[in-house]
Design an enzyme around this catalytic site. Structure first.
Site, PDB file in Angstrom:
ATOM      1  N   TYR A   1       0.606  -1.423  -0.022  1.00 55.99           N
ATOM      2  CA  TYR A   1      -0.029   0.173   0.014  1.00 55.99           C
ATOM      3  C   TYR A   1       0.731   1.162  -0.029  1.00 55.99           C
ATOM      4  O   TYR A   1       2.025   1.468   0.741  1.00 55.99           O
ATOM      5  CB  TYR A   1      -0.876   0.092   1.340  1.00 55.99           C
ATOM      6  CG  TYR A   1      -1.782   1.229   1.207  1.00 55.99           C
ATOM      7  CD1 TYR A   1      -2.857   1.745   0.371  1.00 55.99           C
ATOM      8  CD2 TYR A   1      -1.447   2.118   2.382  1.00 55.99           C
ATOM      9  CE1 TYR A   1      -3.607   2.425   0.385  1.00 55.99           C
ATOM     10  CE2 TYR A   1      -2.493   3.213   2.454  1.00 55.99           C
ATOM     11  CZ  TYR A   1      -3.302   3.417   1.506  1.00 55.99           C
ATOM     12  OH  TYR A   1      -4.249   4.647   1.777  1.00 55.99           O
TER      13      TYR A   1
ATOM     14  N   LYS B   1       4.031   9.396   9.004  1.00 51.94           N
ATOM     15  CA  LYS B   1       4.113   8.718  10.160  1.00 51.94           C
ATOM     16  C   LYS B   1       5.151   9.528  11.405  1.00 51.94           C
ATOM     17  O   LYS B   1       4.944  10.466  11.865  1.00 51.94           O
ATOM     18  CB  LYS B   1       4.133   7.175  10.347  1.00 51.94           C
ATOM     19  CG  LYS B   1       2.836   6.716   9.442  1.00 51.94           C
ATOM     20  CD  LYS B   1       2.476   5.472   9.540  1.00 51.94           C
ATOM     21  CE  LYS B   1       1.691   5.015   8.592  1.00 51.94           C
ATOM     22  NZ  LYS B   1       0.313   4.825   8.665  1.00 51.94           N
TER      23      LYS B   1
ATOM     24  N   ASP C   1       9.309   2.909   0.025  1.00 53.77           N
ATOM     25  CA  ASP C   1       8.138   3.498   0.661  1.00 53.77           C
ATOM     26  C   ASP C   1       8.444   3.127   2.176  1.00 53.77           C
ATOM     27  O   ASP C   1       8.080   2.145   2.392  1.00 53.77           O
ATOM     28  CB  ASP C   1       6.884   3.419   0.328  1.00 53.77           C
ATOM     29  CG  ASP C   1       5.481   3.883   1.051  1.00 53.77           C
ATOM     30  OD1 ASP C   1       5.769   4.837   1.895  1.00 53.77           O
ATOM     31  OD2 ASP C   1       4.700   3.825   0.488  1.00 53.77           O
TER      32      ASP C   1
END
Ligand code: PMP
Length: 424
Positions: free
Chosen positions: A135, A258, A230
């Site tokens: 994702y 994050k 990522d």
């Protein structure tokens, strides 16, 4: 939740929060402190989600609160370069292998979307390659999954994504060097970038072999395509220098989110200096943001990252992960079905099935997912919050300790006595 559902679709601002895959009604929370969340009825839960990763110091850590408060008093956003923004950029480039320049955005989605545009601008190619089960946020060309075990032109996983956009995305399975070599040696001159979560953590936890990641490095270099890691989840979590440091492989571009925002909305993308000449104003790739690099978010991120250094966080997180594993192993061994724990540092995944640990999305057993819902609810009833989906991982923070792991173990043992047994 009834009130929420009247004014917010599904009552949530992000879909997994709606408990769709585990059933039942989500809890509504009013505060978090350390390893705990407290719901609006005053019940407390040991939280193993940590807002999906940012809260590596736990909820409402005093150092982060103080940094935010001081920043707010000086003005929340300038719409112009700020001192803290430069300091955070220096911290990131000092920590992450090959990160020579970095630009801030406000989410992981935006970071990946921008990195892809930069890769396309730099290579003057359109196609990107992603891996089934990874994702990368919800930008159009990344909401694409594999159709089958073959290399496919992607089909959108979401309505509202034009087929034509999805066709620019090629899907490969994780853990398969041959398929990578086939595609890149045949079609490499059309590929702008290969993007991967180097520690895939959005389809369960699917740790990759270092050799597989090394093959990506080698084949992208040979094809003149860029390799994008990522690191939105893995950055500053699996090591100070993310998965790049952990595996000793330097990508051309990397994306972050994050942890680098300390619980406020922050993303970042960056990498090689020559590639980072693409974004405006230096180059022809447009990319911008009103609140990008805002003073409050930068201060929260910087306070978090500085404290991680001061606390020697990565060895502490590894020890915590090891302790969790040790505590849960006997409980999982006594489960009414095969059950195991997959772990990379402070990321963990309860995989409620036997067999070899999956390394690609297609290897994850549907039986494991079917067993998860009742276990999730039994834990929640006992004051332990795991992610409300079998495919999401657990996150540890420095606010967790063995007492919390014992609570999880006790609750899990009780949950196993209670969940419906599958027919023999
Ligand atoms: N990339 C990865 C690896 C992620 O896990 C996520 C979100 N969990 C994103 C990108 C998107 O980040 P955001 O939700 O901040 O847009």
């Amino acid at each position: 939740m009834a009130r929420a559902a009247r004014v917010i679709p599904g009552g949530v601002s992000s879909p997994v929060r709606a408990f769709t895959s585990v059933g039942g009604t989500p809890l509504v929370y009013r505060r978090g402190d350390g390893a705990y969340l407290e719901d609006v009825d005053g019940r407390r839960y040991v939280d193993f989600v940590c807002s999906w990763g940012p809260l590596i110091l736990g909820h409402a850590h005093a150092a982060v609160r103080d940094a935010i408060g001081e920043a707010v008093a000086r003005g929340t956003t300038f719409g112009a370069p700020g001192e803290t923004e430069i300091e955070l950029a220096e911290h990131l480039t000092g920590a992450y292998p090959g990160l020579e320049q970095v630009r801030f955005v406000s989410s992981g989605t935006e970071a990946v979307m921008s990195a892809i545009r930069v890769a396309r601008g730099f290579t003057k190619r359109d196609k990107i390659v992603k891996f089934a089960g990874c994702y990368h946020g919800h930008a159009d060309h990344l909401l694409v999954a594999a159709g089958s075990g073959l290399v496919t032109f992607g089909h959108p996983t979401s309505a509202g994504v034009p087929e034509a956009f999805a066709r620019e995305t090629l899907i490969l399975p994780l853990d398969d060097e041959e398929r990578v070599m086939d595609l890149l040696q045949r079609d490499g001159d059309r590929i702008a970038a290969v993007i991967i979560e180097p520690v895939p953590a959005n389809n369960g936890l699917l740790p990759q072999r270092a050799e597989f990641l090394a093959t990506l490095r080698e084949e992208t270099r040979r094809a003149g395509a860029l390799l994008i890691f990522d690191e939105v989840i893995s950055g500053f979590r699996v090591a100070r220098g993310g998965a790049a440091e952990r595996y000793g492989i330097t990508p051309d571009l990397a994306t972050f989110g994050k942890i680098i925002g300390g619980g406020l909305p922050v993303g970042a993308f960056g990498g090689r200096r020559d590639v980072m000449r693409q974004p405006a104003p230096l180059g022809p790739v447009y990319q911008a943001g009103t609140l990008s690099g805002n003073a409050v978010a930068m201060a929260a991120g910087l306070a978090t990252l500085r404290l991680l250094d001061a606390l020697k966080a990565w060895s502490a997180l590894e020890s915590l992960g090891g302790a969790l594993e040790k505590t849960l192993t006997p409980v999982l061994a006594a489960a009414p079905f095969a059950a195991q724990m997959v772990r990379v540092g402070s990321l963990f995944w309860l995989y409620l099935d036997g067999g070899p640990m999956p390394r690609a999305a297609g290897q994850v057993s549907p039986a494991a997912a079917a067993r998860y819902g009742p276990v999730f609810h039994a834990l929640l009833n006992r004051g332990v919050a795991l992610a409300p989906s079998a495919y999401e991982v657990g996150f540890l923070s420095l606010a967790h300790d063995v007492g919390h792991f014992d609570r999880l173990a006790t609750a899990l043992a009780a949950a196993f006595t209670q969940v419906p047994q599958p027919p023999a």
